[in-house]
Design an enzyme around this catalytic site. Sequence first.
Site, PDB file in Angstrom:
ATOM      1  N   GLU A   1       4.941 -12.816 -16.961  1.00  0.00           N
ATOM      2  CA  GLU A   1       5.985 -12.099 -16.242  1.00  0.00           C
ATOM      3  C   GLU A   1       7.257 -11.911 -17.063  1.00  0.00           C
ATOM      4  OE1 GLU A   1       4.346 -14.729 -15.134  1.00  0.00           O
ATOM      5  OE2 GLU A   1       3.037 -13.867 -13.604  1.00  0.00           O
TER       6      GLU A   1
ATOM      7  N   PHE B   1       7.701 -14.941  -8.784  1.00  0.00           N
ATOM      8  CA  PHE B   1       7.703 -14.860 -10.243  1.00  0.00           C
ATOM      9  C   PHE B   1       8.629 -13.738 -10.733  1.00  0.00           C
ATOM     10  CE2 PHE B   1       3.278 -16.236  -8.964  1.00  0.00           C
ATOM     11  CZ  PHE B   1       3.603 -17.581  -8.983  1.00  0.00           C
TER      12      PHE B   1
ATOM     13  N   ARG C   1       3.531  -7.866   2.099  1.00  0.00           N
ATOM     14  CA  ARG C   1       2.076  -7.671   2.048  1.00  0.00           C
ATOM     15  C   ARG C   1       1.429  -7.763   3.429  1.00  0.00           C
ATOM     16  NH1 ARG C   1      -0.604 -11.492  -2.398  1.00  0.00           N
ATOM     17  NH2 ARG C   1      -2.571 -10.538  -1.820  1.00  0.00           N
TER      18      ARG C   1
ATOM     19  N   ARG D   1       0.843  -1.195   0.000  1.00  0.00           N
ATOM     20  CA  ARG D   1       0.000   0.000   0.000  1.00  0.00           C
ATOM     21  C   ARG D   1       0.890   1.262   0.000  1.00  0.00           C
ATOM     22  NH1 ARG D   1      -5.095   1.518  -0.932  1.00  0.00           N
ATOM     23  NH2 ARG D   1      -6.073   0.012   0.444  1.00  0.00           N
TER      24      ARG D   1
HETATM   25  C1  TPP Z   1       3.295 -17.456 -12.976  1.00  0.00           C
HETATM   26  C2  TPP Z   1       2.136 -16.926 -12.214  1.00  0.00           C
HETATM   27  N1  TPP Z   1       1.842 -15.609 -12.284  1.00  0.00           N
HETATM   28  C3  TPP Z   1       0.810 -15.103 -11.569  1.00  0.00           C
HETATM   29  C4  TPP Z   1       0.055 -15.890 -10.770  1.00  0.00           C
HETATM   30  C5  TPP Z   1      -1.092 -15.301  -9.955  1.00  0.00           C
HETATM   31  N2  TPP Z   1      -2.398 -15.697 -10.512  1.00  0.00           N
HETATM   32  C6  TPP Z   1      -3.130 -16.689  -9.983  1.00  0.00           C
HETATM   33  S1  TPP Z   1      -4.574 -16.957 -10.781  1.00  0.00           S
HETATM   34  C7  TPP Z   1      -4.252 -15.706 -11.879  1.00  0.00           C
HETATM   35  C8  TPP Z   1      -5.247 -15.377 -12.955  1.00  0.00           C
HETATM   36  C9  TPP Z   1      -5.505 -16.535 -13.833  1.00  0.00           C
HETATM   37  O1  TPP Z   1      -6.556 -16.247 -14.699  1.00  0.00           O
HETATM   38  P1  TPP Z   1      -7.276 -17.420 -15.513  1.00  0.00           P
HETATM   39  O2  TPP Z   1      -6.265 -18.297 -16.112  1.00  0.00           O
HETATM   40  O3  TPP Z   1      -8.265 -16.797 -16.406  1.00  0.00           O
HETATM   41  O4  TPP Z   1      -7.976 -18.286 -14.388  1.00  0.00           O
HETATM   42  P2  TPP Z   1      -9.399 -18.001 -13.698  1.00  0.00           P
HETATM   43  O5  TPP Z   1      -9.245 -16.707 -12.987  1.00  0.00           O
HETATM   44  O6  TPP Z   1     -10.418 -17.947 -14.759  1.00  0.00           O
HETATM   45  O7  TPP Z   1      -9.565 -19.128 -12.758  1.00  0.00           O
HETATM   46  C10 TPP Z   1      -3.011 -15.105 -11.585  1.00  0.00           C
HETATM   47  C11 TPP Z   1      -2.446 -13.976 -12.317  1.00  0.00           C
HETATM   48  C12 TPP Z   1       0.401 -17.274 -10.704  1.00  0.00           C
HETATM   49  N3  TPP Z   1      -0.267 -18.135  -9.932  1.00  0.00           N
HETATM   50  N4  TPP Z   1       1.425 -17.755 -11.442  1.00  0.00           N
END
Ligand code: TPP
Lengths: 326, 280
Positions: free
Chosen positions: A63, A88, A172, A16
């Site tokens: 990333e 990441f 965080r 934040r």
């Molecule tokens: C390498 C990586 N980057 C970021 C994340 C954080 N993260 C978890 S779920 C998500 C979004 C995924 O979206 P989607 O594939 O559409 O899945 P849904 O939300 O529809 O379940 C992110 C960015 C992660 N788990 N791994």
Amino acid sequence: MVKLVKGTIEDIELTRAYNQQLIALAEEDPRIVDVEADVGNCIFGPEFQKVFPDRYVNLGVCEQSLSSVSAGLSAVGLIPFCHAFAAFASRRMCDQNYISVAYAKNNVKIIASAPGISSGENGGTHHACEDIALVRPIPNIVIMDPADSTAMRWAVRKAAETFGVFYIRAERLNGYRVYEEDSEFELGKANVIRNGNDVTLIAEGSLILNNCLKAAEILGKKGISARVVDIFTIKPIDVDTIIRCARETGAIVTAENHSITGGLGSAVAEVLCDNCCVVPMKRIGIPNRFGEVGQPAELMEIMHMTDKDIAEAALTAIAEKRRNEK
Amino acid sequence: MKTDDIRELERIAARCRQNVLRMVRANGSGHLGPAYSCIDIVTALYFHAMNIDPQNPKKEDRDIFILSAGHKGMAQYAVLAEAGFFDKSLLDTFGHFKSPLPGHPDMHKLPGIEASTGSLGHGMNIACGVALGKRQDGLGSRVFVIVGDGELAEGSNWEAAAIAAHYRLDNLVLFLDHNGLQISGKTKDVMSFEPIAKHFEGFGWAAREIDGNNMAEIVAAIDSVPFEKGKPSLIVANTIKGKGFSRAENQVGYHYWNPSAEEMALAEKELEDLLMGMRT
Ligand SMILES: Cc1ncc(C[n+]2csc(CCOP(=O)(O)OP(=O)(O)O)c2C)c(N)n1
């Protein structure tokens, strides 16, 4: 000089504080852009987007691109602050951080949230036990782990004003205030948070600095006076302060929210070694193992990172010092 | 363990959604929207399609399921528990200290988990390796993988798309959980890969589009893979994120759910009513 906060005051999340400061700086400097990889409110990116919709770039979950796209933005004169979870931002982005960003001498700021064990219940895949070890060998990179919101605001301003690559860890979890708002920091300068003569506890990051302060209390009850240092900048590391503490207290304990392989403990040991100033020293941190599901307090317990573990390590180092003195 | 009756599969999926709520209750929070989105597919895979044995989860000729989008892990835990891979009481440890059910699945902690995922963009490539390897033993194993539509932005997925087509992995089936949402908004606004099926076809895949929350359509699609001999199969499953809890459906805010007791009760009530209605 830094000014220390008296008493126990709860702090805001450092993510934040980061976001608030980035918005403030972006008002002053039109070159600042926020580059994100779909983690939404985890670092309050949408707040930046509200104020500067044209300077907010969300690339989706990619990333590696986050790093190289930021390099490209820098190449045309912008100042990208790119953010990903620490796991990441280091492991996934490693080659891009090294080549596109650092080797090419770009002006990119990498913000790594939820470092170390702080992503708790997410389990081992999300713990960033080794991010410092992965970025520390990159030449000229600046690595910081601000211990409170004041330190974070200063770090973000410094990063914006200084051309080069910064890797800033952003906790965080809610912690405690350490520094008064009008504190003056220095890049590469550690801060002595508590005076002491028998041993120096060197910490990085808010989670573990708090444990060190509690460890100093425990040691105080045993008649031992422990100095506590917030390393603040992990690279470039404050050689002078480390050597001075080693000479004056004769024993050192490092404590980090990171693997003891390649992080703060390794960096401090390198300093002592290179300056022919080896004193009894112990390293506290994540042992060389993978992360585990659990709350940070539970994880610190099994990884031996608690105040008690730090105090015990201090006692061991002091005992060794006394044996050598005989 | 084959179930041919669509109604019965729907009932099982509803019970699996109850298992998800049980986990969220145990941990206090969890990825509800992502799990509910794909849970009908996971149910159909384990209860209708895959050659598996909960008593012998490592049997040689089994079909293999890889959840690339590891944050949807509660969906897999819920189905594995329902299928008898482990005791349901373990659901109450979700997210707890040292639990075999961490927020993201760990293949060394729980029977039935075939890959440790959670870092997005790994599963498709792991699945390619597994499909290549399994093809050698001639036992006929198939590999099913679920990838999120937001996850497609990880470039590694497109490397896997090429690998699967190049090696003609027709024992590989990819379900794309096409719910149109990711963490920070609508996938079409954040980073669009439309038209997804066309892109994969360009690489050499055979693709089909279905309603991914419609059991009959899921079963029909699985029953006809591989769609073409010598090609990997893509099923673009149009789903609703949060499907099964009306408040959560299509709501980006339910990616990670931190419910009040009152909201949890609402979600539970909806499932009870649904199961009640299914009895008649
Ligand atoms: C390498 C990586 N980057 C970021 C994340 C954080 N993260 C978890 S779920 C998500 C979004 C995924 O979206 P989607 O594939 O559409 O899945 P849904 O939300 O529809 O379940 C992110 C960015 C992660 N788990 N791994």
